[in-house]
Each structure stands twice: as C-alpha cells, then as structure tokens.
Design an enzyme around this catalytic site. Structure first.
Site, mmCIF file in Angstrom:
data_model
loop_
_atom_site.group_PDB
_atom_site.id
_atom_site.type_symbol
_atom_site.label_atom_id
_atom_site.label_comp_id
_atom_site.label_asym_id
_atom_site.label_seq_id
_atom_site.Cartn_x
_atom_site.Cartn_y
_atom_site.Cartn_z
ATOM 1 N N GLY A 9 0.958 -1.010 0.126
ATOM 2 C CA GLY A 9 0.318 -0.231 0.245
ATOM 3 C C GLY A 9 1.062 1.637 0.076
ATOM 4 O O GLY A 9 1.785 1.091 0.432
ATOM 5 N N GLN A 17 2.657 10.051 0.674
ATOM 6 C CA GLN A 17 4.355 9.717 1.138
ATOM 7 C C GLN A 17 5.131 10.045 -0.142
ATOM 8 O O GLN A 17 6.220 9.553 -0.119
ATOM 9 C CB GLN A 17 3.993 8.137 1.310
ATOM 10 N N CYS A 25 5.325 0.175 7.962
ATOM 11 C CA CYS A 25 5.199 1.356 7.118
ATOM 12 C C CYS A 25 6.681 1.900 6.123
ATOM 13 O O CYS A 25 8.093 1.868 6.724
ATOM 14 C CB CYS A 25 5.130 2.464 7.526
ATOM 15 N N LEU A 26 6.675 2.094 4.494
ATOM 16 C CA LEU A 26 7.498 2.175 3.824
ATOM 17 C C LEU A 26 7.813 3.982 4.036
ATOM 18 O O LEU A 26 9.394 4.280 3.990
ATOM 19 C CB LEU A 26 7.200 2.141 2.460
ATOM 20 N N HIS A 50 -4.940 1.781 7.412
ATOM 21 C CA HIS A 50 -3.034 1.461 7.254
ATOM 22 C C HIS A 50 -3.093 2.880 6.531
ATOM 23 O O HIS A 50 -2.512 4.539 6.853
ATOM 24 C CB HIS A 50 -2.587 0.560 7.580
ATOM 25 N N GLU A 51 -4.028 2.727 5.076
ATOM 26 C CA GLU A 51 -3.152 3.787 3.642
ATOM 27 C C GLU A 51 -4.445 4.362 4.149
ATOM 28 O O GLU A 51 -4.230 5.818 3.804
ATOM 29 C CB GLU A 51 -3.615 3.694 2.145
ATOM 30 N N HIS A 85 -2.781 7.455 6.408
ATOM 31 C CA HIS A 85 -1.986 8.194 5.669
ATOM 32 C C HIS A 85 -2.585 9.625 5.254
ATOM 33 O O HIS A 85 -1.988 10.937 5.236
ATOM 34 C CB HIS A 85 -1.574 8.104 4.845
#
Length: 199
Positions: free
Chosen positions: A45, A50, A102-103, A144-145, A148
């Site tokens: 995701g 991001q 998380c990236l 989660h996304e 963001h």
C-alpha cells in the site's frame, strides 16, 4: 515512474489533504507513480502524502498475501486497488491485533489494534463511485493507507511507552539515517537518499 518515499519527519506526512474531485492527466500520472513506487519498494500500500502530494489518493496491492486469502476462503478483489477521495463510513466493533510496518518508517514493525471490518465509500481509477465492505487483512491495509490521507501514522496507534522505547530508532529515521533499500526523501534534512543499488 518510481519516486522517493517521504520518511517520518517530513511535513507532508502530517499535512491536511485535499479532495481530488475530478480526473486529470496529473491525477492518473500520480496513481501510476504510486503503483510503480509501491511495487519497487515491495509494499502492499502507498498513499499520496508518502510521495509528498497532499491529496486524498492511495493504492493497495495485497497480491503478495494471496495465499492468506486462499487459506481463509476469501476471494481477493482485482489488484491493485485505487482509492480516491475515500471516506470510511462504518467500522465493526470487534477489534483485531496485527503487526504493521510502513514504507515511510523503515525497519520498524509493531502490533496495532484496528477494527476487523470497515465500510468505505470512494472513487476508483475511472472515477466510478463505490461503496464496499472489507474485512480481515484487506480492511487493515486500507485503514493503514486511509490513515495516511488523514495525517496519521501507524506509530500514532502505539502506547506512549512503546513510542518511548522506539524513540532512538524513530529519531534516526527523522534524521535520514535508514537502511531502506528503496529511494527515500527526508524533508528534515533535505536529502534524497537513493537505494544502495542505484547510487
């Protein structure tokens, strides 16, 4: 196109996001870049903040978890999935705990408690309005996304005690000290750090 992923400490990860409302070449290009960057970083995701873009778009691709879907007897929707101007309108009362990463916060994984199911309204890539219910791992990834685009990170769901234990690692990431194997950008230092094999 693959873009550097903004790390913890970047203002864009906390900035308010704006609605997309209408299709455009720029919107479609951003969606393509989100998908390319997510795949390059082996993520499941990625959200527009991001990539430094304060708009309400995120993408999900849980293909790497296909076996989990098969074992649970759940049919996996076509991947990747694109969520534009999403709004979570309902959540189940029953919570589930699962490890997340998380990236934008490389190499940190912690258990997070979230509702086990959600109902979400959104526009797909063709700007067709959708109203769907998701459960299990897909509901978790979407939440989660979705966080963001609300300026929330998964570490915000951790206890103050757990965040204190992680403080040194989190401070390192804020300062651009990371072993990420994909291109990253830290607004705190203004440095783009390419992945080792692209240096």
């Amino acid at each position: 196109m693959i873009r550097p992923i903004y790390l913890l400490g970047s203002d864009e990860l906390r900035a308010p996001t704006t609605a997309v409302e209408r299709d455009s070449e720029d919107v479609q290009r951003l969606i393509g870049d989100l998908i390319d960057t997510m795949h390059d970083a082996s993520g499941i995701g990625l959200a527009a903040p991001q990539l430094g873009q304060s708009v309400r778009i995120f993408v999900v691709d849980v293909t790497p978890m296909e076996r989990d879907f098969e074992e649970d007897g759940i049919e996996m929707p076509s991947q990747p999935m694109i969520f534009i101007d999403a709004q979570i309108v309902d959540k189940t009362e029953e919570d589930e705990e699962f490890e997340e990463g998380c990236l934008s916060i490389p190499d940190i994984h912690e258990n997070v408690i979230r509702p086990g199911g959600i109902k979400i309204e959104y526009l797909d890539r063709s700007f067709k309005k959708r109203n769907e219910v998701f459960e299990g791992i897909l509901a978790r990834v979407i939440q989660h996304e979705y966080d963001h685009i609300e300026g929330v990170l998964f570490i915000d769901h951790l206890s103050a005690f757990k965040r204190r234990l992680l403080k040194r690692k989190l401070d390192d990431i804020r300062n651009g000290v990371t072993e990420a194997d994909y291109p990253v950008y830290t607004l705190e230092t203004g440095i783009i750090q390419p992945a080792p094999d692209t240096a």
